[in-house]
Design an enzyme around this catalytic site. Structure first.
Site, PDB file in Angstrom:
ATOM      1  CB  CYS A  52      -0.901   0.001   1.232  1.00  0.00           C
ATOM      2  SG  CYS A  52      -1.816   1.556   1.441  1.00  0.00           S
ATOM      3  CG  ASP A  59      -2.315  -3.813  -0.702  1.00  0.00           C
ATOM      4  OD1 ASP A  59      -3.038  -3.951   0.298  1.00  0.00           O
ATOM      5  OD2 ASP A  59      -1.997  -2.705  -1.164  1.00  0.00           O
ATOM      6  CB  VAL A  74       6.217 -12.652 -21.884  1.00  0.00           C
ATOM      7  CG1 VAL A  74       5.253 -13.604 -21.184  1.00  0.00           C
ATOM      8  CG2 VAL A  74       7.141 -12.001 -20.866  1.00  0.00           C
ATOM      9  CD  GLU A  75      12.292 -16.566 -19.831  1.00  0.00           C
ATOM     10  OE1 GLU A  75      12.062 -17.719 -19.400  1.00  0.00           O
ATOM     11  OE2 GLU A  75      12.586 -15.611 -19.102  1.00  0.00           O
ATOM     12  CB  SER A  76       7.631 -18.298 -18.216  1.00  0.00           C
ATOM     13  OG  SER A  76       8.631 -19.285 -18.218  1.00  0.00           O
ATOM     14  CG  HIS A  93      -5.518  -2.826  -5.021  1.00  0.00           C
ATOM     15  ND1 HIS A  93      -4.410  -3.195  -4.309  1.00  0.00           N
ATOM     16  CD2 HIS A  93      -6.555  -2.942  -4.156  1.00  0.00           C
ATOM     17  CE1 HIS A  93      -4.758  -3.522  -3.074  1.00  0.00           C
ATOM     18  NE2 HIS A  93      -6.053  -3.369  -2.961  1.00  0.00           N
ATOM     19  CD  GLU A  94      -7.599   1.130  -8.055  1.00  0.00           C
ATOM     20  OE1 GLU A  94      -8.716   1.105  -7.509  1.00  0.00           O
ATOM     21  OE2 GLU A  94      -6.543   1.334  -7.407  1.00  0.00           O
TER      22      GLU A  94
END
Length: 154
Positions: A52, A59, A74-76, A93-94
């Protein structure tokens, strides 16, 4: 790594310390193996954490990323390190949700991408964030993200 297709990867196959911030994280990509086909790749991160920005308290979220690649995937390992870099990152969060989506779009230029971020309650209220680049291509198999709405102990 000896395969030329993977020559540009710096993290896969060796010890790589998790970056301290999302900005420091290096997302890597490789050529999509089935270019020209509309198939969905899904990554699920059920233990995503950030901080937060006001209190510094942790969070937690369950994040589901679905995308239809164009030229790149994407390479994991780099994605895992990128997501782990949020552990000490303070943002709402957003902002965390959109930062993840924006970085992947900038790296991959996918045909389509959606993110579902199912955040655990803060102050008694769960905050879920959803976004996608537009309508998915017609005819693509797109399963439900499979995360139930927060129900508490009920």
């Amino acid at each position: 790594m000896t395969d030329e297709r993977y020559a540009g990867l710096h993290q896969l196959g060796q010890y790589t310390k998790a970056p301290e911030t999302p900005e420091q994280a290096e997302l890597e990509r490789v050529a999509a193996p089935a270019q020209g086909r509309a198939y969905v790749i899904r990554f699920t991160c059920p233990e995503f954490t950030s901080l937060c920005p006001m209190t510094g308290q942790p969070d937690f979220a369950h994040i589901v990323l679905d995308y239809i690649p164009d030229a790149w995937i994407v390479e994991s390992k780099s994605l895992k390190l990128f997501l782990a870099s949020f552990r000490n990152h303070g943002a709402f969060h957003e902002a965390c949700t959109m930062m993840i989506a924006e970085r992947l779009i900038a790296l991959l230029a996918p045909r389509w991408l959606r993110i579902g971020a199912y955040w655990y309650p803060r102050g008694g209220i769960p905050i879920d964030v959803f976004w996608q680049t537009g309508a998915p291509p017609e005819g693509v198999f797109l399963p439900d993200q499979g995360v139930a709405p927060y129900r508490g102990r009920g």
